[in-house]
Design a protein around this motif. Structure first.
Motif, mmCIF file in Angstrom:
data_model
loop_
_atom_site.group_PDB
_atom_site.id
_atom_site.type_symbol
_atom_site.label_atom_id
_atom_site.label_comp_id
_atom_site.label_asym_id
_atom_site.label_seq_id
_atom_site.Cartn_x
_atom_site.Cartn_y
_atom_site.Cartn_z
ATOM 1 N N GLU A 1 12.927 0.548 8.487
ATOM 2 C CA GLU A 1 13.690 0.677 7.252
ATOM 3 C C GLU A 1 13.388 -0.466 6.279
ATOM 4 O O GLU A 1 12.768 -0.265 5.235
ATOM 5 C CB GLU A 1 15.191 0.736 7.573
ATOM 6 N N LEU A 2 13.820 -1.671 6.599
ATOM 7 C CA LEU A 2 13.760 -2.767 5.632
ATOM 8 C C LEU A 2 12.338 -3.093 5.198
ATOM 9 O O LEU A 2 12.084 -3.319 4.006
ATOM 10 C CB LEU A 2 14.442 -4.011 6.217
ATOM 11 N N CYS A 3 11.410 -3.144 6.148
ATOM 12 C CA CYS A 3 10.019 -3.446 5.781
ATOM 13 C C CYS A 3 9.402 -2.370 4.898
ATOM 14 O O CYS A 3 8.390 -2.606 4.231
ATOM 15 C CB CYS A 3 9.163 -3.606 7.044
ATOM 16 N N GLN A 4 10.036 -1.201 4.895
ATOM 17 C CA GLN A 4 9.541 -0.095 4.086
ATOM 18 C C GLN A 4 10.417 0.166 2.861
ATOM 19 O O GLN A 4 10.337 1.223 2.223
ATOM 20 C CB GLN A 4 9.440 1.161 4.955
ATOM 21 N N GLY A 5 11.263 -0.824 2.536
ATOM 22 C CA GLY A 5 12.039 -0.754 1.307
ATOM 23 C C GLY A 5 13.286 0.096 1.376
ATOM 24 O O GLY A 5 13.871 0.416 0.329
ATOM 25 N N MET A 6 13.723 0.455 2.586
ATOM 26 C CA MET A 6 14.922 1.285 2.737
ATOM 27 C C MET A 6 16.090 0.434 3.213
ATOM 28 O O MET A 6 15.985 -0.245 4.240
ATOM 29 C CB MET A 6 14.663 2.418 3.741
#
Length: 227
Positions: A163-168
């Motif tokens: 999630e976070l590393c992919q901007g979510m």
């Protein structure tokens, strides 16, 4: 002002935070139109993440050491690695260059102690929570990190990478991580020990003192640039 070299891209989301925070902090300290004097080498994270998953830390270390030498050649007078997990290969980076590496673990430990903490809950990737390279660095400065249980470590790792590393940034994941903090018996503070965790939570969400490793690392980098 001295020139700081950044090894970024791990992930690109948190590297953006580094760039913005470094420039903002320099402007706050010097005023006017001042900004940070930086050179950035941003890697493709996918091959690095695969090396992490495969346990190929020698390969990952070689890749980041090459990035550091390129930064040194471009005029960097110190290196900032814009990630906690990849400080596992800090020795390879230090061996490859003649300029100092500003270690995120040192900056984080000093900030924990400055806030009166000694037993923080460490929220990070599974590598950082379960291996010794980071916790030992904290321990050397009088900080004994606690970590979530196995199920929570696995879930947090997935939140970071998927999630976070992919901007979510998902509200459900925020609730889950807050629940991890709530059940951390004995913790006197919380380390956002992955540079993406600050994208999900802030001090306003947590009752315990928060040490955001990204922001204290930035402060250490600015101290170097302006010293």
């Amino acid at each position: 002002m001295r020139t700081l070299g950044l090894i970024g891209g791990m992930s690109a989301e948190s590297t953006t935070t580094y760039y913005q925070a470094l420039n903002r902090r320099v402007r706050e300290r010097l005023g006017g139109l001042h900004s940070a004097q930086l050179v950035l080498w941003s890697v493709d994270f996918a091959p690095i993440a695969q090396m992490q998953a495969d346990g190929d830390w020698d390969g990952a270390g070689a890749a980041l050491a090459e990035a550091a030498t390129r930064l040194e050649g471009a005029g960097a007078e110190a290196i900032l690695v814009c990630t906690n997990t990849m400080h596992k290969v800090a020795p390879a980076i230090e061996a490859a260059t003649g300029v100092p590496l500003i270690h995120i673990g040192d900056a984080t430990a000093l900030a924990v102690r400055a806030r009166g903490g000694a037993r923080p809950l460490l929220l990070a990737t599974r590598f950082t929570m379960e291996q010794d390279f980071y916790k030992d660095r904290l321990r050397a400065r009088g900080v004994e990190a606690l970590v979530p249980d196995q199920a929570d470590r696995d879930r947090l790792h997935a939140i970071i990478y998927d999630e976070l590393c992919q901007g979510m940034v998902e509200s459900r994941s925020k609730r889950e991580v807050l629940a991890m903090i709530a059940k951390a018996a004995g913790a006197d503070s919380v380390i956002f020990g992955c540079t993406e965790v600050g994208l999900l939570l802030s001090q306003a969400d947590v009752e315990l003192p928060v040490i955001d490793s990204t922001l204290v690392h930035v402060e250490a980098g600015v101290d170097f640039m302006l010293s």
